[in-house]
Design a protein around this motif. Structure first.
Motif, PDB file in Angstrom:
ATOM      1  N   THR A 173      46.794  39.612  43.381  1.00  0.00           N
ATOM      2  CA  THR A 173      45.999  37.979  44.250  1.00  0.00           C
ATOM      3  C   THR A 173      46.434  37.490  44.632  1.00  0.00           C
ATOM      4  N   THR A 174      46.682  37.180  46.471  1.00  0.00           N
ATOM      5  CA  THR A 174      47.411  36.049  46.733  1.00  0.00           C
ATOM      6  C   THR A 174      45.757  34.606  46.791  1.00  0.00           C
ATOM      7  N   ILE A 175      46.346  33.848  47.266  1.00  0.00           N
ATOM      8  CA  ILE A 175      45.561  32.831  47.921  1.00  0.00           C
ATOM      9  C   ILE A 175      44.846  32.879  48.827  1.00  0.00           C
ATOM     10  N   GLU A 176      45.349  33.330  50.099  1.00  0.00           N
ATOM     11  CA  GLU A 176      44.858  34.332  51.289  1.00  0.00           C
ATOM     12  C   GLU A 176      43.799  35.028  51.187  1.00  0.00           C
ATOM     13  N   ARG A 177      44.424  36.185  49.712  1.00  0.00           N
ATOM     14  CA  ARG A 177      43.163  37.193  49.403  1.00  0.00           C
ATOM     15  C   ARG A 177      41.270  36.473  49.164  1.00  0.00           C
ATOM     16  N   CYS A 216      40.434  33.471  49.279  1.00  0.00           N
ATOM     17  CA  CYS A 216      39.984  32.880  49.993  1.00  0.00           C
ATOM     18  C   CYS A 216      39.208  33.695  50.903  1.00  0.00           C
ATOM     19  N   SER A 217      39.431  35.243  51.743  1.00  0.00           N
ATOM     20  CA  SER A 217      39.221  35.687  52.735  1.00  0.00           C
ATOM     21  C   SER A 217      37.861  36.481  51.806  1.00  0.00           C
ATOM     22  N   SER A 228      38.232  29.166  53.983  1.00  0.00           N
ATOM     23  CA  SER A 228      39.644  28.478  54.933  1.00  0.00           C
ATOM     24  C   SER A 228      40.767  27.941  53.186  1.00  0.00           C
ATOM     25  N   ASN A 229      41.950  28.260  53.336  1.00  0.00           N
ATOM     26  CA  ASN A 229      42.832  28.256  52.653  1.00  0.00           C
ATOM     27  C   ASN A 229      43.043  26.453  52.353  1.00  0.00           C
ATOM     28  N   ARG A 230      42.895  25.613  53.203  1.00  0.00           N
ATOM     29  CA  ARG A 230      42.450  24.763  53.202  1.00  0.00           C
ATOM     30  C   ARG A 230      41.682  24.016  52.373  1.00  0.00           C
ATOM     31  N   TYR A 278      42.700  24.343  48.486  1.00  0.00           N
ATOM     32  CA  TYR A 278      43.089  23.248  48.110  1.00  0.00           C
ATOM     33  C   TYR A 278      42.823  21.821  47.696  1.00  0.00           C
ATOM     34  N   ARG A 306      46.695  29.065  42.456  1.00  0.00           N
ATOM     35  CA  ARG A 306      45.867  30.099  41.697  1.00  0.00           C
ATOM     36  C   ARG A 306      45.886  30.332  40.078  1.00  0.00           C
TER      37      ARG A 306
END
Length: 229
Positions: A55-59, A61-62, A67-69, A72, A78
């Motif tokens: 599980t990525t941060i991008e996933r 956030c989606s 947003s990714n910002r 954080y 994670r």
């Protein structure tokens, strides 16, 4: 209610997701609280379905529609997010155990068996919960795991400490901390097997195996009849 935009139920509480328009009427703290809950809800599903490593941060956030910002602004990474999800799971699981113990027969074994049944029953109600608590937390580093062990050990040991006066629940010469650790380790592996099995055993069978082990651990002086025998 924070605003319009839809809602769901997560960890026994109602979570509202506000739309962009509704954000205009919210304070910065309210907006961040909503984003945080979105991420927690997303992590609860994704960490269980894709696994923590996958599980990525991008996933995240989606899934949370942020947003990714913004991620954080809520969490350092994670690992911290998993720790928050896991701690919420533990909090509710221990609440379920406490309720089961309060309603159990007033014997040491009765309370301990009720606690085991209450814990296993609650955790396995939702496979996502069981996977996060007993599998994915192991993959996220030491901190979430250590926090989990400390809380569950304290709850388990409290049942032993609160045994009826005059009983000797811990066999002579056995360290009660190590005994609690051994029992929890066995229960952990039973639930891990349940999570990973293609054809998982019935929950009653998991409880029965744990109770059988329990009856072999403690001396006959405390093995009084209970409803869970």
């Amino acid at each position: 209610m924070v605003g319009s935009g839809g809602h769901d139920h997560f960890f026994g509480r109602e979570v509202w997701h506000v739309s962009g328009r509704a954000y205009r009427g919210l304070s910065a703290d309210e907006r961040q609280a909503d984003r945080r809950e979105r991420l927690i809800s997303a992590a609860y599903t994704l960490y269980a379905s894709l696994g923590f490593p996958g599980t990525t941060i991008e996933r995240l956030c989606s899934e949370a529609r942020i947003s990714n910002r913004a991620f954080y602004e809520c969490f350092s990474g994670r690992e911290e997010l998993l720790q928050v999800v896991h701690e919420r799971c533990i909090e509710e699981a221990l609440g379920s155990v406490a309720k089961s113990v309060q309603e159990a027969p007033d014997t040491f074994l009765g309370r301990l068996e009720a606690g085991i049944a209450g814990y296993v029953g609650f955790v396995t109600q939702d496979r996502r919960r069981a996977r996060i608590m007993h599998l994915e937390v192991r993959r996220a580093g030491d901190q979430p795991l250590l926090a989990s062990r400390e809380r569950t050990m304290s709850a388990f040991y409290k049942v032993i400490e609160d045994a009826p006066e005059g009983t000797a629940p811990v066999p002579s010469g056995v360290d009660p901390h190590l005994l609690s650790l051994a029992m929890l380790g066995a229960l952990q592996e039973l639930i891990v097997d349940w999570v990973l099995a293609e054809d998982p055993p019935e929950v009653e069978a998991v409880v029965g195996a744990a109770v059988h082990l329990l009856r072999r651990v403690f001396p006959a002086s405390v093995l009084q009849p209970s409803e869970h025998a």
